[in-house]
Each structure stands twice: as structure tokens, then as C-alpha cells.
Design a protein around this motif. Structure first.
Motif, PDB file in Angstrom:
ATOM      1  N   LEU A   3      84.718  57.889  -9.506  1.00  0.00           N
ATOM      2  CA  LEU A   3      84.018  58.193  -8.370  1.00  0.00           C
ATOM      3  C   LEU A   3      85.108  58.661  -7.239  1.00  0.00           C
ATOM      4  O   LEU A   3      86.230  58.024  -7.038  1.00  0.00           O
ATOM      5  CB  LEU A   3      83.715  56.900  -7.669  1.00  0.00           C
ATOM      6  CG  LEU A   3      82.236  56.548  -8.804  1.00  0.00           C
ATOM      7  CD1 LEU A   3      81.670  54.949  -8.124  1.00  0.00           C
ATOM      8  CD2 LEU A   3      81.212  57.432  -8.942  1.00  0.00           C
ATOM      9  N   ASP A   4      84.732  59.715  -6.498  1.00  0.00           N
ATOM     10  CA  ASP A   4      85.378  60.066  -5.309  1.00  0.00           C
ATOM     11  C   ASP A   4      85.079  58.843  -4.128  1.00  0.00           C
ATOM     12  O   ASP A   4      84.191  58.578  -4.120  1.00  0.00           O
ATOM     13  CB  ASP A   4      84.637  61.259  -4.559  1.00  0.00           C
ATOM     14  CG  ASP A   4      85.453  61.873  -3.496  1.00  0.00           C
ATOM     15  OD1 ASP A   4      86.570  61.798  -3.326  1.00  0.00           O
ATOM     16  OD2 ASP A   4      84.560  62.571  -2.764  1.00  0.00           O
ATOM     17  N   PRO A   5      86.320  58.471  -3.765  1.00  0.00           N
ATOM     18  CA  PRO A   5      86.302  57.272  -2.834  1.00  0.00           C
ATOM     19  C   PRO A   5      85.907  57.491  -1.553  1.00  0.00           C
ATOM     20  O   PRO A   5      86.639  57.672  -0.483  1.00  0.00           O
ATOM     21  CB  PRO A   5      88.000  56.847  -2.864  1.00  0.00           C
ATOM     22  CG  PRO A   5      88.662  58.235  -2.821  1.00  0.00           C
ATOM     23  CD  PRO A   5      87.761  59.146  -4.022  1.00  0.00           C
ATOM     24  N   ARG A   6      84.368  57.465  -1.296  1.00  0.00           N
ATOM     25  CA  ARG A   6      83.860  57.752  -0.246  1.00  0.00           C
ATOM     26  C   ARG A   6      82.348  57.018  -0.242  1.00  0.00           C
ATOM     27  O   ARG A   6      81.849  56.574  -1.357  1.00  0.00           O
ATOM     28  CB  ARG A   6      83.636  59.206   0.098  1.00  0.00           C
ATOM     29  CG  ARG A   6      82.646  59.848  -1.101  1.00  0.00           C
ATOM     30  CD  ARG A   6      82.468  61.419  -0.776  1.00  0.00           C
ATOM     31  NE  ARG A   6      81.989  62.059  -2.009  1.00  0.00           N
ATOM     32  CZ  ARG A   6      80.950  61.925  -2.392  1.00  0.00           C
ATOM     33  NH1 ARG A   6      79.831  61.523  -1.765  1.00  0.00           N
ATOM     34  NH2 ARG A   6      80.549  62.874  -3.581  1.00  0.00           N
ATOM     35  N   THR A   8      78.578  57.561   1.020  1.00  0.00           N
ATOM     36  CA  THR A   8      77.776  58.631   1.595  1.00  0.00           C
ATOM     37  C   THR A   8      77.008  58.066   2.723  1.00  0.00           C
ATOM     38  O   THR A   8      76.538  58.658   3.666  1.00  0.00           O
ATOM     39  CB  THR A   8      76.970  59.241   0.523  1.00  0.00           C
ATOM     40  OG1 THR A   8      77.884  59.765  -0.523  1.00  0.00           O
ATOM     41  CG2 THR A   8      76.271  60.524   1.290  1.00  0.00           C
ATOM     42  N   HIS A  77      76.455  56.624  -2.840  1.00  0.00           N
ATOM     43  CA  HIS A  77      77.550  57.814  -3.344  1.00  0.00           C
ATOM     44  C   HIS A  77      76.723  58.732  -3.777  1.00  0.00           C
ATOM     45  O   HIS A  77      76.168  58.519  -4.815  1.00  0.00           O
ATOM     46  CB  HIS A  77      78.468  57.119  -4.347  1.00  0.00           C
ATOM     47  CG  HIS A  77      79.584  57.989  -4.510  1.00  0.00           C
ATOM     48  ND1 HIS A  77      80.679  58.074  -4.060  1.00  0.00           N
ATOM     49  CD2 HIS A  77      79.565  58.937  -5.498  1.00  0.00           C
ATOM     50  CE1 HIS A  77      81.406  58.900  -4.523  1.00  0.00           C
ATOM     51  NE2 HIS A  77      80.672  59.361  -5.447  1.00  0.00           N
ATOM     52  N   LEU A  79      75.687  62.332  -5.020  1.00  0.00           N
ATOM     53  CA  LEU A  79      76.515  63.336  -5.950  1.00  0.00           C
ATOM     54  C   LEU A  79      75.726  64.626  -6.125  1.00  0.00           C
ATOM     55  O   LEU A  79      74.678  64.838  -5.472  1.00  0.00           O
ATOM     56  CB  LEU A  79      76.526  62.806  -7.459  1.00  0.00           C
ATOM     57  CG  LEU A  79      77.602  61.465  -7.302  1.00  0.00           C
ATOM     58  CD1 LEU A  79      76.870  60.211  -8.366  1.00  0.00           C
ATOM     59  CD2 LEU A  79      78.923  61.902  -7.747  1.00  0.00           C
ATOM     60  N   GLU A  84      75.638  64.319 -12.836  1.00  0.00           N
ATOM     61  CA  GLU A  84      76.695  63.634 -12.253  1.00  0.00           C
ATOM     62  C   GLU A  84      76.587  62.302 -12.075  1.00  0.00           C
ATOM     63  O   GLU A  84      77.154  61.208 -12.043  1.00  0.00           O
ATOM     64  CB  GLU A  84      77.115  64.255 -10.930  1.00  0.00           C
ATOM     65  CG  GLU A  84      78.040  65.679 -11.251  1.00  0.00           C
ATOM     66  CD  GLU A  84      78.426  66.246  -9.769  1.00  0.00           C
ATOM     67  OE1 GLU A  84      78.421  65.656  -8.765  1.00  0.00           O
ATOM     68  OE2 GLU A  84      78.793  67.533  -9.749  1.00  0.00           O
ATOM     69  N   ASN A 133      75.346  67.562  -0.346  1.00  0.00           N
ATOM     70  CA  ASN A 133      76.736  67.144   0.199  1.00  0.00           C
ATOM     71  C   ASN A 133      77.688  68.463   0.646  1.00  0.00           C
ATOM     72  O   ASN A 133      77.290  69.657   0.203  1.00  0.00           O
ATOM     73  CB  ASN A 133      77.561  66.622  -0.878  1.00  0.00           C
ATOM     74  CG  ASN A 133      77.127  65.053  -1.226  1.00  0.00           C
ATOM     75  OD1 ASN A 133      76.528  64.550  -0.576  1.00  0.00           O
ATOM     76  ND2 ASN A 133      77.410  64.696  -2.385  1.00  0.00           N
ATOM     77  N   ASN A 136      83.298  68.418   1.788  1.00  0.00           N
ATOM     78  CA  ASN A 136      83.997  67.160   1.779  1.00  0.00           C
ATOM     79  C   ASN A 136      83.293  65.743   1.264  1.00  0.00           C
ATOM     80  O   ASN A 136      83.912  64.835   1.170  1.00  0.00           O
ATOM     81  CB  ASN A 136      84.215  66.780   3.440  1.00  0.00           C
ATOM     82  CG  ASN A 136      85.049  67.784   4.103  1.00  0.00           C
ATOM     83  OD1 ASN A 136      86.119  68.195   3.524  1.00  0.00           O
ATOM     84  ND2 ASN A 136      84.948  68.348   5.181  1.00  0.00           N
ATOM     85  N   GLY A 137      82.296  66.119   0.583  1.00  0.00           N
ATOM     86  CA  GLY A 137      81.233  65.181   0.022  1.00  0.00           C
ATOM     87  C   GLY A 137      80.226  64.441   0.950  1.00  0.00           C
ATOM     88  O   GLY A 137      79.758  63.414   0.684  1.00  0.00           O
TER      89      GLY A 137
END
Length: 143
Positions: A3-6, A8, A77, A79, A84, A133, A136-137
Motif C-alpha cells: 500500500l502507498d503510505p497515505r 485518502t 485508502h 485506489l 487494485e 485520485n 499524488n494519490g
């Protein structure tokens, strides 16, 4: 698929969506036009604060509102596709997450599922075709 560390979106399960919305607007938070009577989306810098009825949030996550450990808060989070979401869900499970609600098409037109971390905190993995998104997500909400 790590997972992208963010985060949402953070969603608060509230007693009264309208009253909570008015409170946050008085604080200076800006409501998105994507908001509806049952849910409010407030634009923050880099993330979104959601206000949703507490019982509705529990139902969406597939847990009981009175269930021990349900705090009335979820982390999301987002996606870029259903595939995904599925891959991220399986990755979370392989890392020790507890499945709470397997990803599925949901009433608001997207696709989401929930898992719990080792302490029971709920994470939603979601694909929202109405709020994609950015590069930058971060979730893009309409003004």
C-alpha cells in the motif's frame, strides 16, 4: 502490492450529520458539492474528512455499531480500480489484517472492502469512480 503510505479519507460516524456538518463549517472547513443529506465530504489539505451516520458507517463496514472495538472512525485508502482494491485487500490479509468485509460493489456506485489492523482499527479500501485520485494519490472532490 504494498500500500502507498497515505490516508485518502477519515470518516467519522456521527450522531447527526447536519449538526456535525454545521459545526465543521463554522470551524472553517469547506463542504464539497459531492455531499448529500446522509454524508458530508469536507476538503482538507491532502485528504478528506467524511461525516456519516454512525449506524450507517457500521453497516457499511459490515460490523455492529455496538460491537466492542468499533470506534465510529474508519480510515480509507482509495485506489484507481476494482482490481487494485482486490490486490490491496489480499496484500493486507497476507500481512496479518483481519478481513471484515470483502471488496464488493457498493450502494454509492463504487467498490470497497474493509479490513482491521491487529488492534481492530478499520481500514476501507475503495475505488470511487466519482472522486478519482490526483497524481499524488489524493482524492479529488468537486467544489
Amino acid at each position: 502490492m504494498p500500500l502507498d503510505p497515505r490516508i485518502t479519507m477519515v470518516t467519522l460516524g456521527v450522531a447527526d450529520v447536519a449538526a456535525s456538518t454545521a459545526f465543521y463549517e463554522r470551524l472553517g472547513f469547506e463542504k464539497s458539492s459531492a455531499s448529500q443529506e446522509s454524508v458530508t465530504f469536507l476538503k482538507l489539505k491532502g485528504t478528506v474528512l467524511g461525516l456519516f451516520g454512525r449506524a450507517d458507517l457500521a453497516e457499511d463496514a459490515g460490523v455492529e455499531d455496538s460491537e466492542p472495538g468499533f470506534s465510529g472512525v474508519t480510515l480509507a485508502h482509495n485506489l484507481s480500480s476494482e482490481a487494485e482494491v482486490d490486490a490491496a485487500f489480499e496484500h493486507a490479509l497476507s500481512c496479518g489484517a483481519k478481513p471484515v468485509k470483502r471488496p464488493e460493489k457498493v450502494f454509492w456506485g463504487g467498490y470497497s472492502g474493509y479490513f482491521a489492523d491487529p488492534d481492530g482499527h478499520l481500514w476501507e479500501l475503495a475505488f470511487n469512480p466519482f472522486a478519482p485520485n490526483d497524481e499524488n494519490g489524493f482524492m479529488l472532490l468537486p467544489e
